[in-house]
Design an enzyme around this catalytic site. Structure first.
Site, PDB file in Angstrom:
ATOM      1  N   ARG A 221      28.200  49.710  36.173  1.00 54.36           N
ATOM      2  CA  ARG A 221      29.301  48.925  35.621  1.00 54.36           C
ATOM      3  C   ARG A 221      30.180  49.839  34.786  1.00 54.36           C
ATOM      4  O   ARG A 221      29.755  50.912  34.354  1.00 54.36           O
ATOM      5  CB  ARG A 221      28.766  47.787  34.759  1.00 54.36           C
ATOM      6  N   HIS A 327      35.256  46.927  39.227  1.00 58.85           N
ATOM      7  CA  HIS A 327      33.977  46.283  39.526  1.00 58.85           C
ATOM      8  C   HIS A 327      33.724  46.176  41.030  1.00 58.85           C
ATOM      9  O   HIS A 327      32.573  46.037  41.462  1.00 58.85           O
ATOM     10  CB  HIS A 327      33.929  44.892  38.899  1.00 58.85           C
ATOM     11  N   ARG A 330      31.195  48.640  42.319  1.00 59.51           N
ATOM     12  CA  ARG A 330      29.782  48.254  42.209  1.00 59.51           C
ATOM     13  C   ARG A 330      29.362  47.443  43.439  1.00 59.51           C
ATOM     14  O   ARG A 330      28.250  47.597  43.950  1.00 59.51           O
ATOM     15  CB  ARG A 330      29.576  47.462  40.925  1.00 59.51           C
ATOM     16  N   HIS A 353      19.845  44.060  38.818  1.00 61.99           N
ATOM     17  CA  HIS A 353      19.995  42.605  38.873  1.00 61.99           C
ATOM     18  C   HIS A 353      18.701  41.932  38.434  1.00 61.99           C
ATOM     19  O   HIS A 353      17.604  42.425  38.694  1.00 61.99           O
ATOM     20  CB  HIS A 353      20.327  42.141  40.295  1.00 61.99           C
ATOM     21  N   TYR A 362      24.764  41.138  49.134  1.00 62.45           N
ATOM     22  CA  TYR A 362      25.020  42.470  49.679  1.00 62.45           C
ATOM     23  C   TYR A 362      24.390  42.623  51.062  1.00 62.45           C
ATOM     24  O   TYR A 362      24.941  43.276  51.942  1.00 62.45           O
ATOM     25  CB  TYR A 362      24.469  43.544  48.731  1.00 62.45           C
TER      26      TYR A 362
END
Length: 395
Positions: A221, A327, A330, A353, A362
């Site tokens: 991040r 972002h 990411r 996460h 993803y």
């Protein structure tokens, strides 16, 4: 004039039921034993007769309980029930916030959502009296033009009420709005290809090149990247340790905990980035372990967002991706990790996460890119123009 002194503590007074004791303050304490357990009055009494009266009331409840089981409950339980009966949502939210193990930024977000959207409408309600209908009316009355704020406010209220269920204060959460926490995002995430990531890095100033590469390949991040120090880089530049993050609050940059506890992680740096990281340490980072990898060129402290924004905007224009946000890099890292064959657990650990929901997204996006790869293979076989692999997905 002689000074008054408190009476000396008196010995316990034995009775046919219960015990009395005068404390050093002069007040009286009452207690009794029932079913092998000692029970105390929840407060002391100013007079002995008041304490005797309380004991008599307790004895009457026990006698009545023999004929009607459930009449008597422990005094402490009754006091807790009385307190709960008058506990408002506003009062409980204060306790809930103080006990949440979250970052400062998240706590500030909860506080804002509660004070702005939830408490003005429901804060004065007794917690046990709030109904599902009232929650639905509150939700329906929020501005539909602000779907994200409405969803986050509902999510916060639902979390608070679920904790109240866990605490035994209510039997069931009245927050039961189907899809209340869901929001369809209008902005689309731009996913870059590996060659586009390289082009974006080349378009950045040399001392900031690694910010986009670490985000796009390692899933950092923005706040995590700008909190990195020399001491966070492992041997041979093979890893970076993510243990903190920079946030901008009250007109100052603060370095504190990561977004969540699971965000604390050690990320393995892909081998092709390690030489670049080593060169960056040599040319752009101070010698001390606490030296920032990306210090602000003016202040020497954390990189000012306004100064960085101009460089990033110019770089995304250079690669013809004006809609790209930091972002999004990411997200690109998440897709690349999924494409490499990582399991959901491995993807979660790599990106920090706490749940599998994002990792699953993803995986699904990577599957879509596999379709694009297959289309390119067919284009090669037929001699038709090959479709570009870059795809755009909703967050």
């Amino acid at each position: 004039m002689p000074r008054k002194t408190a009476p000396a503590p008196q010995p316990r007074t034995r009775r046919s039921f219960g015990r009395l004791r005068q404390r050093g303050s002069g007040r009286w304490q009452a207690s009794y034993r029932h079913h092998g357990q000692l029970h105390y009055a929840q407060a002391t009494f100013t007079t002995k007769s008041s304490a005797v009266s309380w004991l008599q009331t307790e004895q009457d409840l026990i006698d009545l309980d023999r004929r009607n089981p459930g009449t008597w409950t422990p005094p402490a339980d009754r006091e807790a029930a009385r307190a709960t009966a008058s506990l408002t949502l506003s009062d409980y939210s204060t306790r809930w916030l103080s006990q949440r193990a979250v970052s400062r930024r998240t706590r500030e977000s909860y506080t804002y959502l509660l004070t702005t959207h939830v408490l003005p409408a429901l804060g004065g309600q007794v917690l046990t009296d709030i109904t599902s209908e009232e929650v639905r009316q509150w939700f329906a009355g929020m501005d539909p033009a602000k779907p994200t704020a409405r969803a986050r406010a509902y999510e916060t209220l639902a979390s608070l009420l679920n904790t109240a269920v866990t605490d035994g204060l209510i039997d069931r959460s009245p927050a039961r709005v189907t899809g209340g926490a869901a929001v369809k995002r209008s902005r689309q995430v731009v996913l870059l290809e590996p060659d586009q990531l390289a082009q974006l890095g080349a378009a950045m100033p040399e001392h900031l090149r690694l910010t986009v590469l670490l985000a796009g390949w390692c899933g950092l991040r923005r706040g995590e990247a700008f909190a990195l120090t020399r001491g966070d880089v492992g041997k041979d530049c093979a890893t970076v340790s993510v243990t903190k993050a920079v946030t901008y609050r009250e007109r100052e940059y603060l370095c504190g905990p990561t977004k969540t506890e699971s965000s604390i992680r050690t990320v393995t740096v892909p081998p092709h980035l390690r030489p670049l990281l080593g060169e960056h340490l040599t040319r752009h980072t101070g010698k001390g372990r606490a030296s920032l990898l990306f210090p602000d060129p003016v202040t020497g402290s954390f990189m000012a967002e306004g100064r960085y924004r101009g460089h990033f905007a110019a770089a995304r224009e250079a690669i013809d991706q004006p809609g790209l946000r930091f972002h999004d890099l990411r997200h690109a890292a998440g897709v690349l990790v999924a494409q490499s064959g990582a399991t959901i657990r491995e993807t979660m650990d790599y990106l920090g996460h706490s749940t599998s929901a994002a990792a699953m997204r993803y995986q699904h996006t990577a599957a879509g890119r596999a379709d694009a790869l297959a289309a390119r293979l067919s284009a090669m076989a037929t001699g038709t123009p090959a479709p570009h692999l870059s795809i755009v997905r909703q967050a």
